[in-house]
Design an enzyme around this catalytic site. Structure first.
Site, PDB file in Angstrom:
ATOM      1  N   HIS A 165      -9.867  -7.678 -42.946  1.00 36.34           N
ATOM      2  CA  HIS A 165     -11.003  -8.568 -43.195  1.00 36.34           C
ATOM      3  C   HIS A 165     -10.824  -9.156 -44.595  1.00 36.34           C
ATOM      4  O   HIS A 165     -10.221  -8.522 -45.460  1.00 36.34           O
ATOM      5  CB  HIS A 165     -12.270  -7.707 -43.132  1.00 36.34           C
ATOM      6  CG  HIS A 165     -13.562  -8.432 -43.214  1.00 36.34           C
ATOM      7  ND1 HIS A 165     -14.110  -8.842 -44.400  1.00 36.34           N
ATOM      8  CD2 HIS A 165     -14.449  -8.804 -42.248  1.00 36.34           C
ATOM      9  CE1 HIS A 165     -15.279  -9.431 -44.170  1.00 36.34           C
ATOM     10  NE2 HIS A 165     -15.511  -9.427 -42.867  1.00 36.34           N
ATOM     11  N   GLN A 192     -15.945  -1.038 -39.650  1.00 39.52           N
ATOM     12  CA  GLN A 192     -16.110  -1.110 -38.191  1.00 39.52           C
ATOM     13  C   GLN A 192     -15.965   0.247 -37.521  1.00 39.52           C
ATOM     14  O   GLN A 192     -16.101   0.339 -36.305  1.00 39.52           O
ATOM     15  CB  GLN A 192     -15.075  -2.074 -37.589  1.00 39.52           C
ATOM     16  CG  GLN A 192     -15.266  -3.525 -38.000  1.00 39.52           C
ATOM     17  CD  GLN A 192     -16.569  -4.119 -37.463  1.00 39.52           C
ATOM     18  OE1 GLN A 192     -17.137  -3.635 -36.481  1.00 39.52           O
ATOM     19  NE2 GLN A 192     -17.056  -5.154 -38.113  1.00 39.52           N
ATOM     20  N   LYS A 251     -23.963  -2.007 -40.444  1.00 39.77           N
ATOM     21  CA  LYS A 251     -23.199  -1.996 -39.198  1.00 39.77           C
ATOM     22  C   LYS A 251     -23.366  -0.666 -38.464  1.00 39.77           C
ATOM     23  O   LYS A 251     -22.795  -0.450 -37.412  1.00 39.77           O
ATOM     24  CB  LYS A 251     -21.721  -2.261 -39.489  1.00 39.77           C
ATOM     25  CG  LYS A 251     -21.460  -3.679 -40.000  1.00 39.77           C
ATOM     26  CD  LYS A 251     -19.983  -3.923 -40.171  1.00 39.77           C
ATOM     27  CE  LYS A 251     -19.670  -5.082 -41.092  1.00 39.77           C
ATOM     28  NZ  LYS A 251     -19.845  -6.395 -40.484  1.00 39.77           N
TER      29      LYS A 251
HETATM   30  C1  LIG Z   1     -13.504  -4.686 -41.047  1.00 38.32           C
HETATM   31  C2  LIG Z   1     -14.562  -5.169 -41.997  1.00 38.32           C
HETATM   32  N1  LIG Z   1     -14.432  -4.906 -43.294  1.00 38.32           N
HETATM   33  C3  LIG Z   1     -15.340  -5.265 -44.193  1.00 38.32           C
HETATM   34  C4  LIG Z   1     -16.456  -5.966 -43.818  1.00 38.32           C
HETATM   35  C5  LIG Z   1     -17.420  -6.374 -44.871  1.00 38.32           C
HETATM   36  O1  LIG Z   1     -18.647  -5.805 -44.639  1.00 38.32           O
HETATM   37  P1  LIG Z   1     -19.882  -6.223 -45.566  1.00 38.32           P
HETATM   38  O2  LIG Z   1     -19.999  -7.716 -45.456  1.00 38.32           O
HETATM   39  O3  LIG Z   1     -21.039  -5.504 -44.984  1.00 38.32           O
HETATM   40  O4  LIG Z   1     -19.539  -5.794 -46.939  1.00 38.32           O
HETATM   41  C6  LIG Z   1     -16.639  -6.291 -42.481  1.00 38.32           C
HETATM   42  C7  LIG Z   1     -17.795  -7.090 -42.054  1.00 38.32           C
HETATM   43  O5  LIG Z   1     -17.758  -7.786 -41.063  1.00 38.32           O
HETATM   44  C8  LIG Z   1     -15.679  -5.870 -41.549  1.00 38.32           C
HETATM   45  O6  LIG Z   1     -15.801  -6.137 -40.250  1.00 38.32           O
END
Ligand SMILES: Cc1ncc(COP(=O)(O)O)c(C=O)c1O
Length: 427
Positions: free
Chosen positions: A144, A224, A247
């Site tokens: 991500h 995730q 999440k």
């Molecule tokens: C694999 C992964 N990492 C990190 C994040 C970042 O999460 P956040 O925006 O809650 O910090 C997400 C959010 O979609 C994600 O799916």
């Protein structure tokens, strides 16, 4: 204790305690989530955007509203009743998270805003002190953006380089490439536990073992993972592990960084401010002990308490029950979508979480999402903050249906009908 005292502190404590449920009655579970009862454009809401954020059970909503109705106070600094109890609730949530991740010590649990903030914290503290010119930070091709950009920023600042473990056409890491990419220049490996864009569950234990053979510490993006599978940071031997509350059925604005105590102890603080200090003079500040050294300023107290309630809720249902239910949904959805001519699933790893990214020949994912929305079906379309994954598969975007513990086979059927409608419109 007075009557008022008796009625207060434990009332905003989790409502659900006790034995793990045996079996899994999804219709009963759905009644815990009031948002799912609503209609969208005249259809019963089918919420399949859980990888973006999950819905919240009453057990969490009630705990948070009760905290603000009866328990709100700033923590750590107060000697008064509400402050002491808010502090206790906040620290109880930390103990709950410790046990959820099976961390060895509650001092290893740092409350942050989100997974994103947890990764940035590691990059700006551990990263800035250990990564220098010519060094390398190793990532994977399925990260991500929040597990790419903080490392890229660090590398730019330090004159270091990013290296990337590639993936195959199913969306699995090329494990044979990993040892080849690790060298004495590698200072850190940052890897996702489960891919948000592909659903791939990475063989994390093995990855960490290989990295450790090269003395490379591992930062795991668990954003995730924690809602789908049991995570044991000691068993994994993860050096750092981050996740976001929202999440995992908790509110937004609260997340967790787990770090091995020895690493956290030697890291400099992230932000300066109140609470992270032991003493301050204009000449010198002495920093507080773990975990407070990394928790500058007033934290998201209600959020942490809500996260504790969300974990209690998951524990009550039983992670094995949740995983089994979601595994059934994944199998059913994969079979159902694969049977539709013209639909192609992106991400077909042997080990997958309940996430299905798909494209339909000749139809832009945004059009898929818009038409499904009119049928009351919420999916996400776009690059899912994983543009390198899209580049790897040579596609601009996908539509993504991501499942949670409250989804049903009937909702998969609704998705299939919705996709058929999309195809009719574009026929
Ligand atoms: C694999 C992964 N990492 C990190 C994040 C970042 O999460 P956040 O925006 O809650 O910090 C997400 C959010 O979609 C994600 O799916």
């Amino acid at each position: 204790m007075s009557t008022a005292a008796n009625s207060m502190p434990h009332e905003f404590h989790p409502l659900i305690t006790g034995e793990t449920m045996t079996g899994f009655d999804v219709e009963k579970v759905r009644r815990d989530f009031p948002i799912l009862e609503q209609q969208v454009y005249g259809h019963r809401l089918v919420y399949l955007d859980n990888a973006a954020t999950s819905q919240k059970p009453l057990a969490v909503i009630d705990v948070i509203s009760r905290y603000y109705e009866r328990g709100n106070a700033n923590i750590h600094r107060g000697v008064h009743y509400l402050s002491e109890h808010a502090t206790e609730e906040h620290e109880a949530a930390r103990r709950t998270v410790r046990s959820f991740l099976n961390a060895a010590d509650k001092r290893e649990i740092i409350f942050v805003r989100s997974a994103t903030e947890g990764i940035n914290l590691v990059a700006q503290t551990y990263g800035r002190t250990h990564v220098g010119a010519g060094d390398e930070v190793l990532l994977t091709a399925m990260e991500h953006h929040s597990n790419i950009v903080p490392w890229q920023m660090l590398c730019e600042e330090k004159g270091a380089h990013l290296r990337v473990v590639p993936i195959n056409d199913r969306g699995e890491l090329l494990m044979e490439e990993l040892p080849k990419l690790l060298s004495e220049r590698t200072k850190l490996l940052a890897v996702t536990h489960i891919s948000n864009a592909l659903g791939t569950i990475n063989p994390l234990r093995k990855i960490i073992e290989i990295a450790h053979q090269h003395n490379v510490p591992v930062v795991v993006d668990g954003a995730q993972a924690v809602s789908h599978i049991k995570v044991d940071v000691q068993e994994l031997d993860a050096d750092f592990y981050v996740f976001s509350g929202h999440k995992v059925y908790a509110p937004t604005g609260i997340g967790v960084l787990y770090g091995k105590r020895a690493l956290l102890e030697e890291m400099p603080p992230y932000q300066g401010g109140g609470d992270m200090i032991r003493s301050v003079t204009f000449e010198k500040t002495l920093y507080n002990d773990l975990p407070y050294k990394f928790e500058a300023g007033t934290p998201n107290i209600g959020g942490a308490i809500g996260l504790g309630a969300a974990i209690d809720y998951i524990n009550h249902l039983g992670m094995e029950n949740i995983a089994a239910h979601e595994h059934d949904l994944l199998g059913y959805a994969t079979e159902s979508l694969s049977a539709i001519p013209g639909v192609r699933i992106i991400g077909t790893a042997a080990q997958k979480a309940a996430v299905i990214s798909f494209i339909i020949e000749g139809i832009h994912p945004h059009d898929i999402g818009t038409i499904l929305d009119r049928e009351g079906i919420a999916v996400r379309t776009g690059h899912h903050c994983a543009q390198p994954v899209m580049q790897r598969f040579r596609i601009p975007a996908t539509a993504r249906a991501s499942f949670a513990l409250y989804n049903t086979r009937a909702e998969v059927d609704a998705l299939v009908k919705g996709i058929e409608k999309v195809m009719e419109v574009f026929a």
